[in-house]
Design a protein around this motif. Structure first.
Motif, mmCIF file in Angstrom:
data_model
loop_
_atom_site.group_PDB
_atom_site.id
_atom_site.type_symbol
_atom_site.label_atom_id
_atom_site.label_comp_id
_atom_site.label_asym_id
_atom_site.label_seq_id
_atom_site.Cartn_x
_atom_site.Cartn_y
_atom_site.Cartn_z
ATOM 1 N N PRO A 586 0.828 -1.214 0.000
ATOM 2 C CA PRO A 586 0.000 0.000 0.000
ATOM 3 C C PRO A 586 0.860 1.261 0.000
ATOM 4 O O PRO A 586 1.999 1.253 0.461
ATOM 5 C CB PRO A 586 -0.808 -0.131 1.290
ATOM 6 C CG PRO A 586 0.052 -0.950 2.191
ATOM 7 C CD PRO A 586 0.805 -1.903 1.302
ATOM 8 N N TYR A 587 0.284 2.338 -0.520
ATOM 9 C CA TYR A 587 0.951 3.637 -0.474
ATOM 10 C C TYR A 587 -0.110 4.733 -0.523
ATOM 11 O O TYR A 587 -1.280 4.495 -0.849
ATOM 12 C CB TYR A 587 1.951 3.801 -1.624
ATOM 13 C CG TYR A 587 1.310 3.963 -2.990
ATOM 14 C CD1 TYR A 587 1.051 5.229 -3.514
ATOM 15 C CD2 TYR A 587 0.973 2.854 -3.753
ATOM 16 C CE1 TYR A 587 0.463 5.383 -4.753
ATOM 17 C CE2 TYR A 587 0.388 2.995 -4.997
ATOM 18 C CZ TYR A 587 0.130 4.264 -5.497
ATOM 19 O OH TYR A 587 -0.464 4.413 -6.722
ATOM 20 N N GLN A 588 0.305 5.952 -0.210
ATOM 21 C CA GLN A 588 -0.606 7.092 -0.200
ATOM 22 C C GLN A 588 -0.383 7.938 -1.442
ATOM 23 O O GLN A 588 0.746 8.228 -1.830
ATOM 24 C CB GLN A 588 -0.377 7.944 1.050
ATOM 25 C CG GLN A 588 -1.422 9.037 1.253
ATOM 26 C CD GLN A 588 -1.229 9.776 2.570
ATOM 27 O OE1 GLN A 588 -0.144 9.756 3.145
ATOM 28 N NE2 GLN A 588 -2.282 10.421 3.044
ATOM 29 N N PHE A 769 -9.818 -1.479 -0.326
ATOM 30 C CA PHE A 769 -9.383 -0.144 0.065
ATOM 31 C C PHE A 769 -10.383 0.574 0.963
ATOM 32 O O PHE A 769 -10.098 1.670 1.460
ATOM 33 C CB PHE A 769 -9.107 0.697 -1.191
ATOM 34 C CG PHE A 769 -8.078 0.090 -2.092
ATOM 35 C CD1 PHE A 769 -6.883 -0.377 -1.584
ATOM 36 C CD2 PHE A 769 -8.311 -0.037 -3.456
ATOM 37 C CE1 PHE A 769 -5.935 -0.939 -2.409
ATOM 38 C CE2 PHE A 769 -7.370 -0.600 -4.294
ATOM 39 C CZ PHE A 769 -6.171 -1.061 -3.776
ATOM 40 N N ASN A 770 -11.536 -0.016 1.167
ATOM 41 C CA ASN A 770 -12.535 0.593 2.053
ATOM 42 C C ASN A 770 -12.435 0.060 3.483
ATOM 43 O O ASN A 770 -13.206 0.484 4.352
ATOM 44 C CB ASN A 770 -13.945 0.324 1.514
ATOM 45 C CG ASN A 770 -14.187 0.978 0.174
ATOM 46 O OD1 ASN A 770 -13.955 2.174 0.007
ATOM 47 N ND2 ASN A 770 -14.635 0.202 -0.806
ATOM 48 N N ARG A 771 -11.514 -0.866 3.739
ATOM 49 C CA ARG A 771 -11.376 -1.436 5.083
ATOM 50 C C ARG A 771 -9.900 -1.400 5.491
ATOM 51 O O ARG A 771 -9.130 -2.307 5.199
ATOM 52 C CB ARG A 771 -11.892 -2.869 5.128
ATOM 53 C CG ARG A 771 -13.392 -3.002 4.888
ATOM 54 C CD ARG A 771 -13.846 -4.429 5.120
ATOM 55 N NE ARG A 771 -13.740 -4.808 6.529
ATOM 56 C CZ ARG A 771 -13.931 -6.055 6.976
ATOM 57 N NH1 ARG A 771 -14.199 -7.038 6.116
ATOM 58 N NH2 ARG A 771 -13.829 -6.335 8.273
ATOM 59 N N GLY A 772 -9.520 -0.324 6.143
ATOM 60 C CA GLY A 772 -8.148 -0.196 6.610
ATOM 61 C C GLY A 772 -7.876 -1.094 7.808
ATOM 62 O O GLY A 772 -8.791 -1.562 8.497
ATOM 63 N N LEU A 773 -6.585 -1.344 8.063
ATOM 64 C CA LEU A 773 -6.175 -2.234 9.148
ATOM 65 C C LEU A 773 -4.784 -1.827 9.621
ATOM 66 O O LEU A 773 -3.920 -1.480 8.806
ATOM 67 C CB LEU A 773 -6.161 -3.685 8.644
ATOM 68 C CG LEU A 773 -5.889 -4.793 9.647
ATOM 69 C CD1 LEU A 773 -7.049 -4.910 10.651
ATOM 70 C CD2 LEU A 773 -5.696 -6.128 8.915
ATOM 71 N N LEU A 774 -4.564 -1.856 10.912
ATOM 72 C CA LEU A 774 -3.249 -1.583 11.490
ATOM 73 C C LEU A 774 -2.695 -2.884 12.053
ATOM 74 O O LEU A 774 -3.289 -3.486 12.957
ATOM 75 C CB LEU A 774 -3.342 -0.525 12.582
ATOM 76 C CG LEU A 774 -3.606 0.905 12.085
ATOM 77 C CD1 LEU A 774 -4.019 1.805 13.229
ATOM 78 C CD2 LEU A 774 -2.372 1.458 11.377
ATOM 79 N N PRO A 786 3.964 3.671 16.854
ATOM 80 C CA PRO A 786 5.187 2.874 16.706
ATOM 81 C C PRO A 786 4.835 1.396 16.528
ATOM 82 O O PRO A 786 3.842 0.906 17.066
ATOM 83 C CB PRO A 786 5.920 3.126 18.038
ATOM 84 C CG PRO A 786 4.822 3.436 19.011
ATOM 85 C CD PRO A 786 3.779 4.166 18.236
ATOM 86 N N ASN A 787 5.661 0.717 15.782
ATOM 87 C CA ASN A 787 5.523 -0.724 15.578
ATOM 88 C C ASN A 787 4.185 -1.122 14.961
ATOM 89 O O ASN A 787 3.670 -2.220 15.196
ATOM 90 C CB ASN A 787 5.716 -1.482 16.893
ATOM 91 C CG ASN A 787 7.068 -1.218 17.500
ATOM 92 O OD1 ASN A 787 8.073 -1.156 16.790
ATOM 93 N ND2 ASN A 787 7.100 -1.017 18.815
ATOM 94 N N ARG A 788 3.615 -0.244 14.165
ATOM 95 C CA ARG A 788 2.378 -0.545 13.456
ATOM 96 C C ARG A 788 2.500 -0.120 11.987
ATOM 97 O O ARG A 788 3.161 0.880 11.678
ATOM 98 C CB ARG A 788 1.186 0.184 14.086
ATOM 99 C CG ARG A 788 0.760 -0.365 15.430
ATOM 100 C CD ARG A 788 -0.038 -1.645 15.279
ATOM 101 N NE ARG A 788 -0.404 -2.232 16.567
ATOM 102 C CZ ARG A 788 -1.197 -3.277 16.695
ATOM 103 N NH1 ARG A 788 -1.719 -3.837 15.622
ATOM 104 N NH2 ARG A 788 -1.464 -3.773 17.888
ATOM 105 N N ARG A 789 1.869 -0.891 11.127
ATOM 106 C CA ARG A 789 1.845 -0.564 9.693
ATOM 107 C C ARG A 789 0.404 -0.478 9.232
ATOM 108 O O ARG A 789 -0.433 -1.335 9.567
ATOM 109 C CB ARG A 789 2.589 -1.625 8.891
ATOM 110 C CG ARG A 789 2.431 -1.500 7.371
ATOM 111 C CD ARG A 789 3.491 -2.308 6.630
ATOM 112 N NE ARG A 789 3.543 -3.678 7.089
ATOM 113 C CZ ARG A 789 2.950 -4.707 6.470
ATOM 114 N NH1 ARG A 789 2.241 -4.493 5.387
ATOM 115 N NH2 ARG A 789 3.072 -5.933 6.937
ATOM 116 N N PHE A 790 0.105 0.543 8.440
ATOM 117 C CA PHE A 790 -1.235 0.696 7.890
ATOM 118 C C PHE A 790 -1.354 -0.134 6.615
ATOM 119 O O PHE A 790 -0.526 -0.042 5.713
ATOM 120 C CB PHE A 790 -1.535 2.155 7.587
ATOM 121 C CG PHE A 790 -2.920 2.377 7.018
ATOM 122 C CD1 PHE A 790 -4.028 2.325 7.834
ATOM 123 C CD2 PHE A 790 -3.093 2.601 5.664
ATOM 124 C CE1 PHE A 790 -5.311 2.516 7.316
ATOM 125 C CE2 PHE A 790 -4.359 2.794 5.136
ATOM 126 C CZ PHE A 790 -5.468 2.749 5.962
#
Length: 814
Positions: A586-588, A769-774, A786-790
């Motif tokens: 993923p990217y912004q 793309f309508n359901r984000g997750l960390l 910290p220590n999390r990725r979107f």
């Protein structure tokens, strides 16, 4: 499989297929002709040879066979060819660099992104653009050559080559006209005229085609039946000059346009995920927090929903379609025949295409769609010169040199955020991506005895790959590409063959060949926030390595005595290293801040393929032609550590490695490395393929014949990805054609996809793309935690097959 066997019984009771793939004498195709094997001539080794004498596995389909089977495109060719699978899952989009719509698989050598593993050629000229809309009306035959063909065909023939051989005009006046009317507003007209301009000196053929298909799926977005709508037209000409017995010149030119609406595809939906789901422990501003790194998956066969949607009206509101393509092809072939029997050939070609693709990212009804619109252009030049020795001696050969240059040109992306006042604005860029290739090649063949013939072929080539960092410019200006990079790949690609003649009509052969596909640079997004681009470059995923294969083949081919049947049996083993596969990140986006993903090519460690092919074709009786084929491909990984698999199986939230190269173990990891997929099947390729075809003919008078033809094809399921979890299910294709011939006129009624099989053509992994997750990640960190990725929940995009269709074709030839 049981369903296929039942259908095969129906097919063999009326099964369909003209037996012979070359311009045989008229008496070879007449329904009253005696049984016997015709000479089928192919040019797979850059010279005319009898098919049974070529120590390679080849399927050849001639012009008459193409007409009678209703073969309309490369996908139809694959249905007649054991070991060749081509699923046109996302319309006619995609370019010569492959993509989801261009995935030829020969002998299980599939790919997901990047250049196709099989090369396509027209009269031996490499086609860099999309082949899916290439018209077949001007063909003499199609040759599908299985196994690496780099030694004589060159680049991008890693798994095999498909060569379209067009007709040569001569001193005979010929013409043809064909018209089709079918269900779903299917209208098609094509024709050609071949005429001598000066007997023995000059001849000309011109041809043209118009094709329109109104769409077969109702669009839930606008209520229209416009999904899969396509329109094409093309014209071509070939001038042949023979001013003397020693010299021949052939000039070819072709131009075509494709205009398509959205294709039949759908998002499976992350709400349908049924395995390896995230373990949600909380939320951060509404974004779920998971204690594991899995994004969820689907295990099992993916089925087609009841409704499909595509934002065709919104694309047209912006002035675009699902596909707009213009292409042109030009070539010049010069042959000089020396009195001593030597032949010098020069082939020069220049081709190009302009593509605009409009994608619906959501695929559901909405007034504020998410669209991606982008344009690209490409052109290529090639020069091939070879010298062929006389063919009568015990020692024969050829030597040649080749040059190829391909470059991408200008392109643009379109702003499609419906809440943004810049809606529809173009962001133009220039691209310097491309390739330079030069090579020298040759072949020597030696008759050791009257029965034993051996040959050695080899090519030395250099590929120089160019890539640049394209960035969006303003709508009024083109931003030049920056950061140009290049990489050079050299290769020595040999092939050794041996043929032993048991009888004049029965040969054994063996072949060993090396193939390669150069590495290169992944396409980096143009509309990307700089910090994400920096992360991609730091991870080293902007490049991928060369892949190689050694192929070992044993086979036999010939004619069955006392019958009109020909056979071809081959067994093979492929040792494949550094297979090019895919991962997505993923990217912004820089323009609107929205998140999306981009795919990258990565290399697997090692793979292997074991399999065999059977082919039987010919005339069982004066009134019955038949073709049967079976292919088995046991294609598996020997070594591949896949990061996405490791994340999928994660239970403790800790990665097994702390670097992108998987060399630094994470001492805090509890569940250990579990991303190894050795033993799993390669994605996007079936294990079993069966085709059964045949034609029944009933003469009604001296000038009239009634015919019935059936074509049945079965493919076992194919997995979407290396995990071997989501799959398509088995597919069954059954087509029926029946009609009559009166003199030069043929009338054919047809039913395609009789069973209305709904098995997905292609299943491709992506994100919702309508359901984000960390998820936990100590390396690629979310800016606020910290220590999390979107990232996003998993989803799949699926290509649906054409519906059942009825129609009538009228054909006139003289």
């Amino acid at each position: 499989m049981k369903k296929f066997l039942l259908l095969s019984g129906v097919a063999i009771a009326a099964v369909a297929m003209p037996a012979h793939a070359q311009d045989a004498e008229a008496e070879d195709t007449d329904a009253t002709a005696p049984l016997g094997g015709p000479v089928i001539v192919v040019t797979a080794r850059k010279r005319e040879e009898d098919l049974i004498d070529v120590p390679l596995s080849i399927t050849a389909l001639g012009a008459e066979e193409i007409d009678e089977a209703g073969i309309d495109n490369i996908s139809d060719v694959a249905l007649q060819t054991p070991g060749f699978s081509f699923r046109q899952g996302f319309g006619r989009t995609g370019g010569g660099d492959g993509g989801a719509s261009v995935r030829p698989s020969i002998r299980g050598m599939s790919n997901i992104l990047g250049a196709p593993n099989a090369g396509f050629f027209v009269d031996g000229i490499f086609v860099s653009g999309n082949i899916t809309s290439y018209q077949l009306e001007n063909l003499e035959r199609v040759e599908v050559i299985r196994g690496p063909q780099a030694a004589l065909y060159g680049r991008q023939t890693f798994a095999g080559a498909v060569n379209f051989v067009t007709r040569k005009p001569d001193d005979t006046l010929r013409a043809g006209l064909e018209a089709t009317v079918g269900q779903y507003d299917h209208y098609e007209v094509s024709g050609y005229v071949s005429t001598p301009l000066q007997t023995g000196v000059a001849a000309l053929e011109v041809n043209g085609r118009y094709y329109s298909f109104g769409g077969d799926y109702r669009n839930a977005d606008n209520g229209k039946r416009d999904i899969n709508a396509q329109q094409s037209w093309n014209v071509g000409a070939k001038l042949r000059l023979t001013p003397s017995e020693e010299f021949e010149a052939i000039v070819g030119i072709a131009y075509g346009e494709d205009r398509d609406k959205g294709y039949a595809t759908y998002k499976f939906g992350s709400n349908n995920l049924n395995c390896f789901e995230p373990v949600v422990t909380g939320a951060f501003f509404g974004i779920p927090l998971s204690s594991t790194r899995s994004r969820g998956y689907f295990c099992g066969e993916i089925e087609q929903p009841d409704t499909l949607a595509y934002n065709n009206d919104e694309l047209e509101e912006l002035g675009y379609r699902g596909l707009t393509r213009d292409y042109w092809r030009t070539d010049l072939t010069l042959n000089y025949y020396f009195p001593s029997g030597w032949q010098l050939t020069s082939i020069t070609a220049y081709n190009g295409s302009d593509n605009i693709n409009g994608f619906d990212n959501d695929l559901f009804p909405t007034d504020t769609p998410s669209l991606s619109i982008g344009a690209s252009s490409t052109s290529d030049f090639s020069q091939n010169v070879r010298l062929l020795s006389p063919q009568e001696g015990r020692i024969r050969g050829l030597v040649g040199a080749y040059y190829y240059r391909q470059r991408d040109g200008e392109g643009f992306d379109v702003e499609t955020d419906w809440a943004d006042p810049r809606l529809g604005q173009k962001y133009r860029y220039d691209s310097d991506d491309g390739v330079n290739n030069w090579a020298v090649y040759g072949m020597v063949e030696f008759d050791v005895t009257d029965a034993l013939t051996v040959s050695a072929e080899a090519r030395y080539q250099e590929d120089k790959i160019f890539a640049s960092l394209e960035s969006n410019g303003e709508s009024a200006a083109v931003t030049p590409a920056t950061g140009q990079r290049s990489e050079k790949y050299t290769a020595f690609l040999p092939r050794f063959t041996a043929r032993y003649e048991l009888t004049p009509d029965w040969n054994l052969y063996a072949a060993v060949a090396k193939g390669n596909k150069p590495g290169g640079f992944n396409d980096l997004p143009t509309n990307i926030v700089q910090s994400f681009l920096d992360d991609f470059l730091a991870d080293g995923i902007d490049t991928f390595d060369e892949e190689q294969v050694w192929s070992y083949e044993l086979g036999t081919k010939g004619l069955i005595p006392g019958t009109g049947l020909s056979f071809n049996v081959a067994g093979f083993y492929l040792d494949w290293t550094s297979q090019q596969l895919t991962q997505s990140q993923p990217y912004q986006q820089a323009s609107n801040g929205a998140f999306t993903t981009t795919p990258f090519i990565v290399n697997a460690g090692a793979s292997e393929i074991k399999g065999f092919e059977l082919e039987l074709f010919g005339r069982i009786a004066p009134w019955f032609d038949v073709r049967l084929g079976y292919a088995y491909n046991d294609a598996t990984f020997k070594d591949f550590y896949d990061e996405n698999t490791e994340e999928l199986l994660d239970t403790d939230g800790r990665p097994s490695f702390l670097d992108a190269d998987f060399t630094v173990p994470n001492p805090a990891d509890v569940d250990g490395p579990n991303g190894q997929v050795a033993g799993n099947r390669l994605p996007q390729t079936p294990v079993h393929q069966i085709n059964a075809s045949g034609t029944l003919r009933f003469p009604m008078s001296d000038r009239a014949t009634v015919f019935l033809r059936n074509d049945v094809q079965y493919e076992s399921n194919r997995y979407a990805q290396v995990h071997n979890l989501a799959k398509t299910g088995d597919s069954y294709n059954w087509n029926i054609r029946a009609g009559f011939e009166i003199g030069d006129i043929t009338v054919t009624g047809f039913v395609d996809n009789v069973l209305e099989d709904k098995t997905p053509l292609v299943v491709t992994r992506l994100f919702d793309f309508n359901r984000g997750l960390l998820v936990p990640d100590p390396v690629r960190r979310f800016i606020f935690l910290p220590n999390r990725r979107f990232t996003f929940y998993r989803d799949f995009i699926v290509g649906a097959p054409r519906k059942r269709q009825f129609g009538v074709t009228v054909n006139w030839r003289f």
